[in-house]
Design a protein around this motif. Structure first.
Motif, short mmCIF file in Angstrom:
data_model
loop_
_atom_site.label_atom_id
_atom_site.label_comp_id
_atom_site.label_asym_id
_atom_site.label_seq_id
_atom_site.Cartn_x
_atom_site.Cartn_y
_atom_site.Cartn_z
N PHE A 246 -46.14 -24.51 60.48
CA PHE A 246 -45.67 -23.12 60.13
C PHE A 246 -47.17 -22.25 59.86
O PHE A 246 -47.58 -22.40 58.92
CB PHE A 246 -44.91 -23.16 58.93
CG PHE A 246 -44.22 -21.91 58.60
CD1 PHE A 246 -42.86 -21.72 59.10
CD2 PHE A 246 -44.83 -20.54 58.05
CE1 PHE A 246 -42.27 -20.40 58.82
CE2 PHE A 246 -44.04 -19.48 57.78
CZ PHE A 246 -42.69 -19.41 58.41
N VAL A 248 -49.56 -18.97 58.98
CA VAL A 248 -49.29 -17.85 58.13
C VAL A 248 -50.85 -17.27 58.32
O VAL A 248 -51.88 -17.92 58.02
CB VAL A 248 -49.27 -18.30 56.79
CG1 VAL A 248 -49.33 -16.91 55.76
CG2 VAL A 248 -48.13 -18.98 56.40
N THR A 277 -44.42 -12.99 57.99
CA THR A 277 -44.11 -14.33 57.96
C THR A 277 -42.78 -14.38 57.17
O THR A 277 -42.01 -15.20 57.60
CB THR A 277 -45.09 -15.14 57.19
OG1 THR A 277 -46.40 -15.08 58.16
CG2 THR A 277 -44.81 -16.75 57.23
N THR A 301 -43.44 -30.47 56.62
CA THR A 301 -43.73 -28.93 57.02
C THR A 301 -45.33 -28.64 56.57
O THR A 301 -45.68 -28.61 55.27
CB THR A 301 -42.78 -28.16 56.60
OG1 THR A 301 -41.36 -28.41 57.11
CG2 THR A 301 -43.20 -26.57 57.00
N ALA A 303 -47.82 -25.61 56.02
CA ALA A 303 -47.73 -24.56 55.99
C ALA A 303 -49.30 -23.84 56.06
O ALA A 303 -50.25 -24.33 55.03
CB ALA A 303 -47.34 -23.81 54.55
N LEU A 364 -41.58 -20.51 50.45
CA LEU A 364 -41.83 -21.44 51.15
C LEU A 364 -41.65 -22.98 50.42
O LEU A 364 -41.02 -23.88 50.87
CB LEU A 364 -43.34 -21.47 51.48
CG LEU A 364 -43.63 -20.49 52.60
CD1 LEU A 364 -45.09 -20.38 52.54
CD2 LEU A 364 -43.01 -21.11 54.09
N LEU A 371 -43.83 -30.15 51.63
CA LEU A 371 -44.27 -29.12 52.02
C LEU A 371 -46.02 -29.52 51.69
O LEU A 371 -46.20 -29.81 50.78
CB LEU A 371 -43.96 -28.02 51.32
CG LEU A 371 -44.92 -26.64 51.58
CD1 LEU A 371 -44.66 -25.88 53.10
CD2 LEU A 371 -44.13 -25.44 50.73
N PHE A 373 -49.91 -27.53 52.22
CA PHE A 373 -50.52 -26.17 52.28
C PHE A 373 -52.07 -26.66 53.12
O PHE A 373 -52.85 -27.45 52.49
CB PHE A 373 -50.82 -25.45 51.26
CG PHE A 373 -49.56 -24.75 50.70
CD1 PHE A 373 -49.06 -23.73 51.32
CD2 PHE A 373 -49.06 -25.14 49.59
CE1 PHE A 373 -47.93 -23.14 50.92
CE2 PHE A 373 -47.77 -24.54 49.05
CZ PHE A 373 -47.23 -23.49 49.80
#
Length: 421
Positions: A246, A248, A277, A301, A303, A364, A371, A373
Motif C-alpha cells: 500500500f 503512501v 491516501t 500489508t 504500508a 491503517l 501491518l 511500515f
C-alpha cells in the motif's frame, strides 16, 4: 477395505492434497482446476477448426482498452470429450486431444479466456497486489521493483524473475525498461479513466520446495482508486491477494509537501500532489475490508512511504525526521530478512506518519491486522518536472517491503542482528 482399495484411496487423497484452487492473474476470478477450458491447436483449414472471435477474451481486452484479437483458434470444453481424449498430471487435466487427435495444453480461465500458467492448479496461486492513489508513484515503484528483483534480489536470494508470457515481457520492455532504465525518463502516470491490463511476473526460487510466486500489478489511474466504477476491479484483485503493498506519498501531506519543495529547490505545484491516501483507504474499506472478519484485513500489508529521497533535505532541517534516519541508509538483505533493519524502519515511518497525519496512521493500524511500515525511493532522485528525466537512477530499499512479505508467507527466513537496534 482391501489393499487395492486402500492404495486407491491413498492416491486419491494425495491428488486432492496436491491440487490448488486457481486464481486467474488477469481477471482475478478464482475457480477449481476442473473448470478450465482449452484453446484448440491452431488448425485452420477446411477439415479442421475455423478461426473465430472469442467473445469473452474480447470483452476482457475491451475493458482495458486493448485492441481486438480478431479471429483465433476456438475454445474447447473438456466436458464435450471422453476420458480417452484427456491427459492428466497429478490428477489435474492438463492436456486435451481434439477430434483430430491433436493435443493442446493451452488451458484458459473459464471467465475471461486468458491463458493460465502451466503451474495453475499444481502449485498455490500467490498474488501480491500493489495499490495506491493517483500520482503516488505506482508505475515508478513497480518498474523499479521488477528491475531490482531481476538484477539485485535474484542474486541475494537465489531466485529469478520472468514475465508471465512473451507479450508481458514485450510490453514491460517498451513501456518501462527502454524509456526508464535505459534513457532515464520515468513512467508517466496513466491518463484518467484508462484501464491498464495487469502486468504479471513470476518469481521462482532455486529451492524447488518453494512454490512459485506471482506478482500481479494493476495501475488504475486517477479516480480509478476511489471511483465506484473501477472499484470492482480492485475488489476482485484484493479478494485473491495473499499480501498487499500500500503506497503512501509524502507529497500528499500539504504542509510537508510545501517544505519539501522549498528545501529541495523544486517549484511548488499543487497539481503534482498525490491523491489523498485516506480516500483510497476509505474505498478499500467500503468495497473490500468491511466484508472481512471484524472489518479488518488479515493479509500481510506493507504500508510504504515513497519518494524518501525527497525527505533527506527535510531531515537536514531537523523537522519531522532525524538527519541520520535509517530511511537514508542503503541496505540489501542477503539470504535472510534482517528483522533488526525492519524494526528500525517500521518505527521511524510509523512515527513520521503519526506526526504528519495521525488520522491516516491510526486508520491503517486499525484496518490492517498484519501491518508493517516501510520507506523506499524508487528512483533515488527527483526527476526534472519539465523534462521528466532522471539525472541518475539509484533506487533504495525498494525490495524490502516484498522481502518482508516473503518472510511473512514463509518463503524466506528472518533473523535479528546479534545486537538488536
Amino acid at each position: 477395505m482391501g489393499l487395492f482399495q486402500k492404495k486407491k484411496a491413498a492416491i486419491e487423497r494425495a491428488i486432492i492434497e496436491s491440487t490448488h484452487e486457481i486464481v486467474c492473474l488477469y481477471c482475478f476470478r478464482n475457480f477449481d482446476h476442473n473448470e478450465v477450458v482449452f484453446r484448440a491447436a491452431d488448425i485452420i483449414d477446411e477439415d479442421g477448426y475455423r478461426a473465430e472471435p472469442d467473445r469473452l477474451l474480447e470483452a476482457h481486452r475491451a475493458r482495458f482498452n486493448m485492441s481486438p484479437m480478431g479471429a483465433i483458434a476456438p475454445v474447447l470444453n473438456p466436458d464435450d470429450y471422453s476420458e480417452k481424449n484427456k491427459g492428466y498430471l497429478r490428477g489435474i487435466l492438463t492436456t486435451l486431444y481434439d477430434r483430430y487427435n491433436n493435443p493442446t495444453s493451452t488451458r484458459l480461465c473459464p471467465y475471461c479466456h486468458n491463458d493460465l500458467l502451466p503451474s495453475a492448479g499444481l502449485s498455490p496461486s500467490t498474488v501480491i497486489s500493489i495499490v495506491g492513489g493517483s500520482k503516488v508513484g505506482k508505475s515508478s515503484y513497480f518498474a523499479s521493483l521488477v528491475h531490482t528483483l531481476k538484477t539485485v534480489t535474484s542474486h541475494n536470494f537465489d531466485m529469478f524473475c520472468t514475465p508471465i508470457n512473451n507479450e508481458t515481457g514485450r510490453k514491460f520492455k517498451i513501456k518501462y525498461e527502454e524509456p526508464f532504465m535505459q534513457n532515464g525518463y520515468f513512467p508517466s502516470h496513466t491518463p484518467g479513466e484508462v484501464y491498464q491490463e495487469p502486468y504479471v511476473f513470476t518469481f521462482s526460487f532455486a529451492d524447488e520446495t518453494k512454490p512459485e510466486l506471482n506478482i500481479a500489478f494493476i495501475d488504475i489511474a486517477d479516480e480509478g482508486a476511489t471511483g465506484s466504477a473501477n472499484m470492482d476491479i480492485y475488489a476482485a484483485y484484493m479478494r485473491n491477494s495473499s499480501a498487499m503493498i500500500f503506497l503512501v506519498d509524502p507529497l500528499q501531506f500539504r504542509d510537508v509537501s510545501h517544505k519539501i519543495h522549498i528545501l529541495n529547490n523544486i517549484n511548488f505545484n499543487p497539481s503534482m500532489i498525490a491523491s489523498d491516501t485516506t480516500q483510497v483507504l476509505v474505498s478499500l474499506v467500503e468495497n473490500y475490508i468491511y466484508k472481512q472478519a471484524n472489518g479488518t484485513c488479515s493479509i500481510a500489508t506493507a504500508a510504504v512511504l515513497t519518494k524518501t529521497d525527497l525527505l533527506v533535505a527535510l531531515g537536514h532541517s531537523g523537522e519531522y525526521i532525524h538527519p541520520r534516519s535509517n530511511l537514508f541508509a542503503r541496505y540489501s538483505h542477503h539470504n535472510i530478512f534482517n528483522l533488526s533493519q525492519f524494526d528500525a524502519i517500521n518505527y521511524e515511518v510509523d512515527a513520521f506518519l503519526h506526526m504528519v497525519d495521525p488520522n491516516l496512521r491510526n486508520a491503517l493500524k486499525r484496518r490492517f491486522a498484519n501491518l508493517g511500515f516501510f520507506g523506499v525511493s524508487a528512483l533515488g532522485a527527483h526527476p526534472e518536472l519539465i523534462s521528466k528525466q532522471l539525472a541518475s537512477f539509484a533506487p533504495a530499499r525498494v525490495d524490502e517491503p516484498l522481502l518482508w512479505i516473503l518472510y511473512k508467507l514463509g518463503y524466506i527466513s528472518g533473523r535479528y542482528d546479534e545486537v538488536r537496534t
